[in-house]
Design a protein around this motif. Structure first.
Motif, mmCIF file in Angstrom:
data_model
loop_
_atom_site.group_PDB
_atom_site.id
_atom_site.type_symbol
_atom_site.label_atom_id
_atom_site.label_comp_id
_atom_site.label_asym_id
_atom_site.label_seq_id
_atom_site.Cartn_x
_atom_site.Cartn_y
_atom_site.Cartn_z
ATOM 1 N N GLU A 52 0.816 -1.209 0.000
ATOM 2 C CA GLU A 52 0.000 0.000 0.000
ATOM 3 C C GLU A 52 0.852 1.262 0.000
ATOM 4 O OE1 GLU A 52 -2.130 -0.864 3.478
ATOM 5 O OE2 GLU A 52 -3.378 -2.379 2.517
ATOM 6 N N ASP A 53 2.067 1.178 0.559
ATOM 7 C CA ASP A 53 2.976 2.330 0.550
ATOM 8 C C ASP A 53 3.459 2.640 -0.859
ATOM 9 O OD1 ASP A 53 2.760 2.433 3.300
ATOM 10 O OD2 ASP A 53 4.624 1.319 3.645
ATOM 11 N N LEU A 54 3.553 1.622 -1.688
ATOM 12 C CA LEU A 54 4.147 1.781 -3.007
ATOM 13 C C LEU A 54 3.134 1.984 -4.122
ATOM 14 C CD1 LEU A 54 6.941 -0.927 -2.749
ATOM 15 C CD2 LEU A 54 7.110 1.510 -2.283
ATOM 16 N N CYS A 55 1.877 1.613 -3.893
ATOM 17 C CA CYS A 55 0.851 1.802 -4.919
ATOM 18 C C CYS A 55 0.600 3.299 -5.120
ATOM 19 C CB CYS A 55 -0.443 1.110 -4.520
ATOM 20 S SG CYS A 55 -0.354 -0.678 -4.600
ATOM 21 N N ASP A 56 0.421 3.669 -6.373
ATOM 22 C CA ASP A 56 0.188 5.070 -6.705
ATOM 23 C C ASP A 56 -0.824 5.126 -7.844
ATOM 24 O OD1 ASP A 56 0.275 7.774 -7.094
ATOM 25 O OD2 ASP A 56 2.428 7.871 -7.457
ATOM 26 N N GLU A 57 -2.038 5.552 -7.539
ATOM 27 C CA GLU A 57 -3.097 5.574 -8.544
ATOM 28 C C GLU A 57 -2.827 6.604 -9.636
ATOM 29 O OE1 GLU A 57 -6.907 6.050 -6.771
ATOM 30 O OE2 GLU A 57 -6.598 4.401 -5.371
ATOM 31 N N ARG A 58 -2.265 7.746 -9.260
ATOM 32 C CA ARG A 58 -1.998 8.787 -10.260
ATOM 33 C C ARG A 58 -0.989 8.330 -11.298
ATOM 34 N NH1 ARG A 58 -0.004 13.858 -7.742
ATOM 35 N NH2 ARG A 58 0.881 12.456 -6.201
ATOM 36 N N ALA A 59 -0.003 7.541 -10.872
ATOM 37 C CA ALA A 59 1.018 7.056 -11.802
ATOM 38 C C ALA A 59 0.600 5.756 -12.472
ATOM 39 C CB ALA A 59 2.337 6.852 -11.070
ATOM 40 N N GLY A 60 -0.492 5.174 -12.033
ATOM 41 C CA GLY A 60 -0.961 3.925 -12.623
ATOM 42 C C GLY A 60 -0.226 2.705 -12.100
ATOM 43 N N ILE A 61 0.267 2.788 -10.878
ATOM 44 C CA ILE A 61 0.983 1.664 -10.277
ATOM 45 C C ILE A 61 0.023 0.949 -9.332
ATOM 46 C CG2 ILE A 61 2.963 0.947 -8.909
ATOM 47 C CD1 ILE A 61 4.321 3.570 -9.698
ATOM 48 N N ASP A 62 -0.407 -0.251 -9.735
ATOM 49 C CA ASP A 62 -1.279 -1.049 -8.884
ATOM 50 C C ASP A 62 -0.465 -2.154 -8.224
ATOM 51 O OD1 ASP A 62 -0.785 -2.523 -11.122
ATOM 52 O OD2 ASP A 62 -2.876 -3.047 -11.523
ATOM 53 N N LYS A 63 -1.143 -3.079 -7.552
ATOM 54 C CA LYS A 63 -0.448 -4.131 -6.803
ATOM 55 C C LYS A 63 0.385 -5.027 -7.708
ATOM 56 C CE LYS A 63 -3.831 -4.167 -3.133
ATOM 57 N NZ LYS A 63 -4.786 -4.940 -2.353
ATOM 58 N N ASP A 64 -0.150 -5.391 -8.855
ATOM 59 C CA ASP A 64 0.614 -6.219 -9.784
ATOM 60 C C ASP A 64 1.780 -5.442 -10.393
ATOM 61 O OD1 ASP A 64 -1.018 -8.439 -9.387
ATOM 62 O OD2 ASP A 64 -2.444 -7.789 -10.938
#
Length: 120
Positions: free
Chosen positions: A28-40
């Motif tokens: 959850e610390d690394l996910c970033d919705e604005r950059a399009g980084i999801d869990k996978d």
């Protein structure tokens, strides 16, 4: 050269692990919705960074990683910041010279129009 998502995750890891030692990061610390980084995406990007020598991973467990940015990863981020500052300075310089050139051109044009109005 890294893509924007990978650069953003590497910068985030450098901020989280400022001391240069291993730190535990959560998915959850690394996910970033604005950059399009999801869990996978996080898993894939972390693997890519490890393979390229930007990051060292001690262990990975169900959404929790123990990672450490390597010197190459830190240098990449610092070099990128320096390049961005240089680009911003170049843009300011170009804008200043454009503004100055427009002002001088308008001044010369006005002076020519004034001379022509005196002649007639």
């Amino acid at each position: 050269m890294l893509d924007k998502r990978t650069e953003r995750l590497l910068n985030k890891l450098n901020l989280l692990c400022r001391s240069g030692s291993f730190c535990i990061v959560d998915e959850e610390d690394l996910c970033d919705e604005r950059a399009g980084i999801d869990k996978d995406g996080v898993k894939g990007i972390l693997g890519y960074l490890c393979d390229r020598g930007y990051l060292e991973m001690q262990y990975a467990d169900d959404g929790v990683w123990c990672v450490r940015p390597l010197p190459e990863g830190r240098l990449y981020s610092e070099r990128l910041k320096g390049e961005r500052k240089t680009e911003a300075a170049k843009r300011r310089t170009v804008a200043l010279y454009s503004l100055l050139g427009a002002f001088v051109g308008a001044l010369v044009g006005s002076f020519c129009a004034f001379l022509i109005s005196l002649a007639f």
